[in-house]
Design a protein around this motif. Structure first.
Motif, PDB file in Angstrom:
ATOM      1  N   MET A 125       0.784  -1.012   0.049  1.00 58.12           N
ATOM      2  CA  MET A 125      -0.014  -0.100  -0.044  1.00 58.12           C
ATOM      3  C   MET A 125       0.932   1.240   0.074  1.00 58.12           C
ATOM      4  N   SER A 126       0.539   2.239  -0.913  1.00 64.59           N
ATOM      5  CA  SER A 126       1.379   3.478  -0.986  1.00 64.59           C
ATOM      6  C   SER A 126       1.266   4.300   0.378  1.00 64.59           C
ATOM      7  N   ASN A 127       1.976   5.100   0.735  1.00 63.49           N
ATOM      8  CA  ASN A 127       1.997   5.981   1.754  1.00 63.49           C
ATOM      9  C   ASN A 127       1.048   7.296   1.502  1.00 63.49           C
ATOM     10  N   ARG A 128       0.692   7.367   0.181  1.00 65.60           N
ATOM     11  CA  ARG A 128      -0.156   8.373   0.025  1.00 65.60           C
ATOM     12  C   ARG A 128      -1.548   7.999   0.457  1.00 65.60           C
ATOM     13  N   LEU A 129      -1.858   6.501   0.038  1.00 65.04           N
ATOM     14  CA  LEU A 129      -3.053   5.857   0.401  1.00 65.04           C
ATOM     15  C   LEU A 129      -3.267   5.467   1.890  1.00 65.04           C
ATOM     16  N   VAL A 130      -2.182   5.549   2.536  1.00 64.79           N
ATOM     17  CA  VAL A 130      -2.388   5.076   3.991  1.00 64.79           C
ATOM     18  C   VAL A 130      -2.680   6.446   4.616  1.00 64.79           C
ATOM     19  N   PHE A 131      -1.932   7.673   4.181  1.00 67.47           N
ATOM     20  CA  PHE A 131      -2.372   9.119   4.802  1.00 67.47           C
ATOM     21  C   PHE A 131      -3.848   9.323   4.552  1.00 67.47           C
ATOM     22  N   ASP A 132      -4.264   9.076   3.170  1.00 59.29           N
ATOM     23  CA  ASP A 132      -5.482   9.612   2.990  1.00 59.29           C
ATOM     24  C   ASP A 132      -6.503   8.673   3.823  1.00 59.29           C
ATOM     25  N   ALA A 133      -6.468   7.230   3.887  1.00 57.76           N
ATOM     26  CA  ALA A 133      -7.154   6.488   4.733  1.00 57.76           C
ATOM     27  C   ALA A 133      -7.131   6.742   6.381  1.00 57.76           C
ATOM     28  N   ALA A 134      -6.092   7.378   6.689  1.00 55.18           N
ATOM     29  CA  ALA A 134      -5.941   7.800   8.226  1.00 55.18           C
ATOM     30  C   ALA A 134      -6.752   9.052   8.361  1.00 55.18           C
ATOM     31  N   GLU A 135      -6.561  10.078   7.224  1.00 52.22           N
ATOM     32  CA  GLU A 135      -7.248  11.335   7.457  1.00 52.22           C
ATOM     33  C   GLU A 135      -8.829  11.044   7.583  1.00 52.22           C
ATOM     34  N   ARG A 136      -9.207  10.098   6.643  1.00 52.31           N
ATOM     35  CA  ARG A 136     -10.786   9.739   6.585  1.00 52.31           C
ATOM     36  C   ARG A 136     -11.172   9.038   7.710  1.00 52.31           C
ATOM     37  N   VAL A 137     -10.358   8.072   8.327  1.00 55.23           N
ATOM     38  CA  VAL A 137     -10.945   7.495   9.798  1.00 55.23           C
ATOM     39  C   VAL A 137     -10.656   8.508  10.841  1.00 55.23           C
ATOM     40  N   LEU A 138      -9.569   9.286  10.708  1.00 54.59           N
ATOM     41  CA  LEU A 138      -9.816  10.465  11.863  1.00 54.59           C
ATOM     42  C   LEU A 138     -10.772  11.416  11.909  1.00 54.59           C
ATOM     43  N   TRP A 139     -11.186  11.925  10.657  1.00 52.02           N
ATOM     44  CA  TRP A 139     -12.018  12.884  10.636  1.00 52.02           C
ATOM     45  C   TRP A 139     -13.519  12.193  10.867  1.00 52.02           C
ATOM     46  N   THR A 140     -13.781  11.042  10.290  1.00 51.19           N
ATOM     47  CA  THR A 140     -15.086  10.406  10.756  1.00 51.19           C
ATOM     48  C   THR A 140     -15.307  10.188  12.192  1.00 51.19           C
ATOM     49  N   GLY A 141     -14.216   9.644  12.847  1.00 45.05           N
ATOM     50  CA  GLY A 141     -14.208   9.300  14.326  1.00 45.05           C
ATOM     51  C   GLY A 141     -14.533  10.676  15.109  1.00 45.05           C
ATOM     52  N   ALA A 142     -13.821  11.673  14.585  1.00 42.53           N
ATOM     53  CA  ALA A 142     -14.012  13.183  15.261  1.00 42.53           C
ATOM     54  C   ALA A 142     -15.469  13.790  15.188  1.00 42.53           C
ATOM     55  N   GLN A 143     -15.813  13.613  13.822  1.00 40.95           N
ATOM     56  CA  GLN A 143     -17.346  14.044  13.656  1.00 40.95           C
ATOM     57  C   GLN A 143     -18.448  13.271  14.296  1.00 40.95           C
ATOM     58  N   ALA A 144     -18.235  11.542  14.392  1.00 39.37           N
ATOM     59  CA  ALA A 144     -19.046  10.882  15.290  1.00 39.37           C
ATOM     60  C   ALA A 144     -19.216  11.458  16.428  1.00 39.37           C
ATOM     61  N   SER A 145     -17.991  11.688  17.195  1.00 33.23           N
ATOM     62  CA  SER A 145     -17.711  11.718  18.548  1.00 33.23           C
ATOM     63  C   SER A 145     -18.374  13.197  18.894  1.00 33.23           C
ATOM     64  N   LEU A 146     -18.254  14.179  18.019  1.00 28.89           N
ATOM     65  CA  LEU A 146     -18.959  15.180  18.211  1.00 28.89           C
ATOM     66  C   LEU A 146     -20.432  15.351  18.180  1.00 28.89           C
ATOM     67  N   GLY A 147     -20.771  14.603  17.279  1.00 26.61           N
ATOM     68  CA  GLY A 147     -22.341  14.389  17.040  1.00 26.61           C
ATOM     69  C   GLY A 147     -22.904  13.631  18.408  1.00 26.61           C
ATOM     70  N   VAL A 148     -22.245  12.926  18.894  1.00 33.87           N
ATOM     71  CA  VAL A 148     -22.721  12.239  20.166  1.00 33.87           C
ATOM     72  C   VAL A 148     -22.790  13.332  21.209  1.00 33.87           C
ATOM     73  N   LEU A 149     -21.439  13.854  21.404  1.00 33.83           N
ATOM     74  CA  LEU A 149     -21.338  14.878  22.489  1.00 33.83           C
ATOM     75  C   LEU A 149     -22.221  15.909  22.396  1.00 33.83           C
ATOM     76  N   VAL A 150     -22.605  16.614  21.174  1.00 31.13           N
ATOM     77  CA  VAL A 150     -23.742  17.811  21.152  1.00 31.13           C
ATOM     78  C   VAL A 150     -24.980  17.163  21.526  1.00 31.13           C
ATOM     79  N   THR A 151     -25.466  15.879  20.982  1.00 27.85           N
ATOM     80  CA  THR A 151     -26.678  15.705  21.193  1.00 27.85           C
ATOM     81  C   THR A 151     -26.911  15.312  22.745  1.00 27.85           C
ATOM     82  N   ASP A 152     -25.800  14.791  23.361  1.00 34.36           N
ATOM     83  CA  ASP A 152     -25.977  14.582  24.799  1.00 34.36           C
ATOM     84  C   ASP A 152     -26.010  15.985  25.744  1.00 34.36           C
ATOM     85  N   LEU A 153     -25.261  16.768  25.249  1.00 35.81           N
ATOM     86  CA  LEU A 153     -25.210  18.046  26.126  1.00 35.81           C
ATOM     87  C   LEU A 153     -26.309  18.844  25.823  1.00 35.81           C
ATOM     88  N   ALA A 154     -27.226  18.761  24.476  1.00 38.55           N
ATOM     89  CA  ALA A 154     -28.088  19.464  24.296  1.00 38.55           C
ATOM     90  C   ALA A 154     -29.499  18.621  24.711  1.00 38.55           C
TER      91      ALA A 154
END
Length: 79
Positions: free
Chosen positions: A1-30
């Protein structure tokens, strides 16, 4: 697997995790029902893509620098 693909996959995983976590946090706090977490995360993803399209590599929703983004054409030398 190329380094570019690894960086792309890692970016997608990290952003998805952050967005999901913030979605849960916002709904819980609200005090909203938990099913609201998905639309909140979707709104966050849309906003992130819009901002990244203007601040990141132009023409993509990536926040990776051009040197690590798989959408960046490879430089070739010679005829």
């Amino acid at each position: 697997m190329s380094n570019r693909l690894v960086f792309d996959a890692a970016e997608r995983v990290l952003w998805t995790g952050a967005q999901a976590s913030l979605g849960v946090l916002v709904t819980d706090l609200a005090g909203l029902p938990m099913w609201w977490a998905a639309p909140v995360a979707l709104a966050l993803a849309t906003g992130k893509s819009w901002v990244a399209g203007r601040l990141g590599r132009l023409g993509t929703a990536s926040t990776l620098p051009a040197s690590k983004d798989p959408a960046t054409p490879s430089t070739t030398y010679g005829p």
